[in-house]
Design a protein around this motif. Structure first.
Motif, PDB file in Angstrom:
ATOM      1  N   TYR A 102      -7.914  13.411  10.490  1.00 48.96           N
ATOM      2  CA  TYR A 102      -9.050  13.522   9.577  1.00 48.96           C
ATOM      3  C   TYR A 102      -8.547  13.635   8.143  1.00 48.96           C
ATOM      4  N   VAL A 103      -9.377  13.169   7.205  1.00 46.13           N
ATOM      5  CA  VAL A 103      -9.094  13.248   5.768  1.00 46.13           C
ATOM      6  C   VAL A 103     -10.286  13.924   5.095  1.00 46.13           C
ATOM      7  N   THR A 104     -10.039  14.965   4.327  1.00 46.64           N
ATOM      8  CA  THR A 104     -11.134  15.655   3.634  1.00 46.64           C
ATOM      9  C   THR A 104     -11.249  15.190   2.182  1.00 46.64           C
ATOM     10  N   THR A 105     -12.384  15.532   1.581  1.00 41.52           N
ATOM     11  CA  THR A 105     -12.621  15.202   0.166  1.00 41.52           C
ATOM     12  C   THR A 105     -12.795  16.475  -0.665  1.00 41.52           C
ATOM     13  N   ASN A 106     -12.265  17.584  -0.180  1.00 46.34           N
ATOM     14  CA  ASN A 106     -12.443  18.869  -0.860  1.00 46.34           C
ATOM     15  C   ASN A 106     -11.966  18.804  -2.308  1.00 46.34           C
ATOM     16  N   GLY A 107     -12.870  19.132  -3.230  1.00 46.48           N
ATOM     17  CA  GLY A 107     -12.561  19.093  -4.655  1.00 46.48           C
ATOM     18  C   GLY A 107     -12.930  17.787  -5.326  1.00 46.48           C
ATOM     19  N   GLU A 108     -13.275  16.779  -4.519  1.00 47.15           N
ATOM     20  CA  GLU A 108     -13.584  15.462  -5.078  1.00 47.15           C
ATOM     21  C   GLU A 108     -14.995  15.002  -4.696  1.00 47.15           C
ATOM     22  N   GLU A 109     -15.848  15.972  -4.377  1.00 43.94           N
ATOM     23  CA  GLU A 109     -17.216  15.643  -3.957  1.00 43.94           C
ATOM     24  C   GLU A 109     -18.026  14.990  -5.068  1.00 43.94           C
ATOM     25  N   ALA A 110     -17.797  15.397  -6.314  1.00 45.19           N
ATOM     26  CA  ALA A 110     -18.575  14.840  -7.432  1.00 45.19           C
ATOM     27  C   ALA A 110     -18.254  13.363  -7.641  1.00 45.19           C
ATOM     28  N   ILE A 111     -16.975  12.993  -7.525  1.00 45.75           N
ATOM     29  CA  ILE A 111     -16.595  11.587  -7.692  1.00 45.75           C
ATOM     30  C   ILE A 111     -17.298  10.743  -6.636  1.00 45.75           C
ATOM     31  N   ASN A 112     -17.301  11.213  -5.402  1.00 39.76           N
ATOM     32  CA  ASN A 112     -17.950  10.503  -4.300  1.00 39.76           C
ATOM     33  C   ASN A 112     -19.438  10.299  -4.552  1.00 39.76           C
ATOM     34  N   ILE A 113     -20.155  11.394  -4.668  1.00 43.58           N
ATOM     35  CA  ILE A 113     -21.611  11.346  -4.677  1.00 43.58           C
ATOM     36  C   ILE A 113     -22.171  10.851  -6.007  1.00 43.58           C
ATOM     37  N   ALA A 114     -21.650  11.363  -7.124  1.00 46.78           N
ATOM     38  CA  ALA A 114     -22.201  10.981  -8.428  1.00 46.78           C
ATOM     39  C   ALA A 114     -21.976   9.503  -8.728  1.00 46.78           C
ATOM     40  N   SER A 115     -20.817   8.977  -8.340  1.00 49.00           N
ATOM     41  CA  SER A 115     -20.570   7.549  -8.579  1.00 49.00           C
ATOM     42  C   SER A 115     -21.494   6.703  -7.711  1.00 49.00           C
ATOM     43  N   ALA A 116     -21.695   7.125  -6.463  1.00 50.77           N
ATOM     44  CA  ALA A 116     -22.588   6.385  -5.558  1.00 50.77           C
ATOM     45  C   ALA A 116     -24.011   6.374  -6.090  1.00 50.77           C
ATOM     46  N   ALA A 117     -24.434   7.492  -6.667  1.00 52.79           N
ATOM     47  CA  ALA A 117     -25.799   7.599  -7.196  1.00 52.79           C
ATOM     48  C   ALA A 117     -26.022   6.655  -8.372  1.00 52.79           C
ATOM     49  N   ALA A 118     -24.963   6.323  -9.090  1.00 54.07           N
ATOM     50  CA  ALA A 118     -25.080   5.458 -10.271  1.00 54.07           C
ATOM     51  C   ALA A 118     -25.036   3.974  -9.926  1.00 54.07           C
ATOM     52  N   LEU A 119     -24.764   3.649  -8.668  1.00 57.18           N
ATOM     53  CA  LEU A 119     -24.663   2.260  -8.237  1.00 57.18           C
ATOM     54  C   LEU A 119     -25.913   1.831  -7.483  1.00 57.18           C
ATOM     55  N   THR A 120     -25.976   0.573  -7.077  1.00 56.80           N
ATOM     56  CA  THR A 120     -27.090   0.095  -6.255  1.00 56.80           C
ATOM     57  C   THR A 120     -26.534  -0.407  -4.927  1.00 56.80           C
ATOM     58  N   MET A 121     -27.410  -0.599  -3.969  1.00 56.50           N
ATOM     59  CA  MET A 121     -26.997  -1.041  -2.640  1.00 56.50           C
ATOM     60  C   MET A 121     -26.400  -2.448  -2.659  1.00 56.50           C
ATOM     61  N   ASP A 122     -26.677  -3.222  -3.698  1.00 50.00           N
ATOM     62  CA  ASP A 122     -26.121  -4.574  -3.795  1.00 50.00           C
ATOM     63  C   ASP A 122     -24.659  -4.568  -4.227  1.00 50.00           C
ATOM     64  N   ASP A 123     -24.214  -3.465  -4.808  1.00 50.40           N
ATOM     65  CA  ASP A 123     -22.821  -3.362  -5.240  1.00 50.40           C
ATOM     66  C   ASP A 123     -21.922  -3.174  -4.022  1.00 50.40           C
ATOM     67  N   VAL A 124     -20.845  -3.933  -3.966  1.00 52.53           N
ATOM     68  CA  VAL A 124     -19.954  -3.914  -2.801  1.00 52.53           C
ATOM     69  C   VAL A 124     -18.855  -2.874  -3.012  1.00 52.53           C
ATOM     70  N   ILE A 125     -18.698  -1.990  -2.027  1.00 52.40           N
ATOM     71  CA  ILE A 125     -17.743  -0.890  -2.135  1.00 52.40           C
ATOM     72  C   ILE A 125     -16.456  -1.210  -1.377  1.00 52.40           C
ATOM     73  N   PHE A 126     -15.315  -1.068  -2.084  1.00 57.12           N
ATOM     74  CA  PHE A 126     -13.992  -1.205  -1.470  1.00 57.12           C
ATOM     75  C   PHE A 126     -13.306   0.163  -1.584  1.00 57.12           C
ATOM     76  N   PRO A 127     -13.473   1.003  -0.559  1.00 58.22           N
ATOM     77  CA  PRO A 127     -12.953   2.373  -0.640  1.00 58.22           C
ATOM     78  C   PRO A 127     -11.472   2.465  -0.301  1.00 58.22           C
ATOM     79  N   GLN A 128     -10.903   3.632  -0.588  1.00 59.69           N
ATOM     80  CA  GLN A 128      -9.583   3.931  -0.056  1.00 59.69           C
ATOM     81  C   GLN A 128      -9.831   4.684   1.251  1.00 59.69           C
ATOM     82  N   TYR A 129      -9.635   5.991   1.301  1.00 55.24           N
ATOM     83  CA  TYR A 129      -9.960   6.748   2.519  1.00 55.24           C
ATOM     84  C   TYR A 129     -10.539   8.117   2.183  1.00 55.24           C
TER      85      TYR A 129
END
Length: 460
Positions: free
Chosen positions: A147-174
């Motif tokens: 498993y990989v956690t995102t502890n301490g990086e929750e704002a980058i995850n959620i806030a960036s997603a909120a600023a995008l639209t569903m048409d934007d294609v996401i290429f994540p790391q892990y």
């Protein structure tokens, strides 16, 4: 269009512009069609290099106005030997909106967030935090392998997603499951993937926490570092060619910037003017390697300028700053057809993964200081509480409910049978070759002979 505007302004500033040996006279009100402008642009960019030899000058002293007409623009000559310094007197500043107590900084400019969006952002940050805690415990109990956690990086995850639209294609790391969570991926779907059951989108063929979803425009995670970065540029160029009102977004850590794929991708994106957003989570550590052992530059943000990519450094623990920066980046990427690089300064509070013990290479008090003093979830909660959008009762109800939901999802996922053995050998070849057929038969025979060595709910 940006190219056309640039060349037109250049030409208007010169009543006579010499291009490839021919002279073109222009009036300030004269218009040129787009094809003509692009042709002119091409000749400016790729015309042969010319320069005036010092000996041809009438002045016996050095002419400080001499230039070389190099493709891409003129370059001045100077008589002094002058190297560009390898370091900066001042580091690139970091944009933020909220202080550590959740109060907006005086004079800060940011995109206004509605109550509905703000509460959902906080809800999803807490969900991500709770899911990480429980699934991390499940791995320690031996119920999942990794498993990989995102502890301490929750704002980058959620806030960036909120600023995008569903048409934007996401290429994540892990370390971006929060983007998928924001887009509607359910807790049950997360659990199904981690337990590799038959409802897992990856058919049990990926490591746990390596999510992917066509429905949510979220490309499947791969552990190989930085390979997703050039993929995002290619996708962005395709979106541009198809004239889509969308961009590609790729996430990576500071360690990813040490890979050649990162550098090739930035150059690729700048030259092709691809609408792609590069989001670097600079959390200080590439597993056990600190940034000081990775590069001597001022972080990642300065690398964008070197490749001709507009860039910004943002406080990665400030949800409002991330939301504002990503929304502005998206608008520029699409409307101006340009790549944008965002360096989000944060800190990885958790271990790199369940295969890591970060206390072996960094002091525990440093981790604890970031966990308490610069917690992005706590900071955003204080802000929504000041706005009257949240309270202690809502907090207790949310955390209690989320824990029950996640535990239930895990119990369900754990008892669902594994994908059929056939799925291990499908989806690559239209007609499976003989060696794959032989391997499939060998595996099935092995399961029949040694059932105790395989999960009891595996489907042969």
């Amino acid at each position: 269009m940006r190219k056309s505007t640039t060349i037109l302004n250049y030409l208007k500033s010169n009543t006579k512009s010499k291009i490839c040996g021919s002279t073109i006279s222009l009036c300030s009100n004269q218009s040129l069609n787009r094809n003509a402008l692009l042709t002119l642009l091409s000749t400016l960019r790729f015309a042969s290099t010319t320069s005036q030899h010092p000996s041809t000058s009438n002045d016996s002293h050095y002419n400080h106005n001499q230039v070389v007409d190099f493709p891409g623009g003129t370059v001045k000559f100077i008589p002094e030997m002058r190297f560009i310094t390898e370091s900066f007197v001042e580091r690139t500043p970091c944009y933020h909106v909220l202080d550590d107590n959740g109060q907006t900084i005086s004079g800060s400019n940011f995109v206004q967030v509605s109550e509905e969006v703000a509460v959902k952002m906080y809800h999803d940050m807490v969900t991500l935090q709770t899911m990480d805690t429980i699934l991390y415990e499940a791995q320690r109990q031996g119920r999942i392998s990794f498993y990989v956690t995102t502890n301490g990086e929750e704002a980058i995850n959620i806030a960036s997603a909120a600023a995008l639209t569903m048409d934007d294609v996401i290429f994540p790391q892990y370390r971006e499951p929060g983007v998928l969570l924001w887009r509607g991926f359910t807790l049950q779907e997360f659990a199904n993937q981690c337990f590799s059951n038959k409802y897992d989108n990856g058919k049990g063929r990926q490591m746990p926490a390596h999510y992917g979803s066509n429905k949510h425009n979220y490309i499947t995670v791969a552990s190989t570092v930085a390979t997703q970065i050039p993929h995002a540029v290619g996708a962005a160029y395709s979106l541009k060619m198809d004239k889509k009102d969308a961009c590609a977004v790729t996430y990576f850590g500071d360690g990813g910037s040490s890979e050649g794929d990162f550098h090739a991708a930035l150059n690729f994106a700048a030259v092709l003017e691809a609408p792609v957003i590069f989001i670097c989570r600079n959390n200080g550590w590439a597993i056990s390697t600190p940034t000081s052992d990775q590069f001597r530059s001022d972080g990642i943000v300065v690398k964008g300028q070197a490749y001709g990519v507009r860039s910004i450094r943002v406080d990665g623990n400030d949800a409002l700053a991330i939301y504002s920066a990503v929304q502005a980046a998206r608008q520029m990427a699409i409307s101006e057809e340009r790549p944008i690089l965002i360096e989000a300064l944060t800190y990885r509070v958790g271990h790199h993964s369940t295969s890591d013990d970060s206390t072996k290479y960094r002091p525990a008090n440093e981790i604890e200081r970031w966990r308490l003093a610069r917690n992005p979830v706590a900071r955003f909660r204080k802000w929504i509480e000041r706005n009257g959008w949240w309270n202690t009762n809502a907090e207790s109800e949310l955390r209690s409910s989320l824990r029950q939901q996640i535990l239930h999802a895990i119990q369900v996922a754990e008892n669902i049978e594994k994908p059929p053995i056939e799925d291990m050998f499908s989806d690559v070849y239209d007609v499976p070759p003989s060696n794959l057929k032989e391997q499939e038969q060998w595996l099935k025979e092995s399961i029949r002979k040694h059932p105790q060595e395989y999960p009891s709910n595996i489907c042969v």
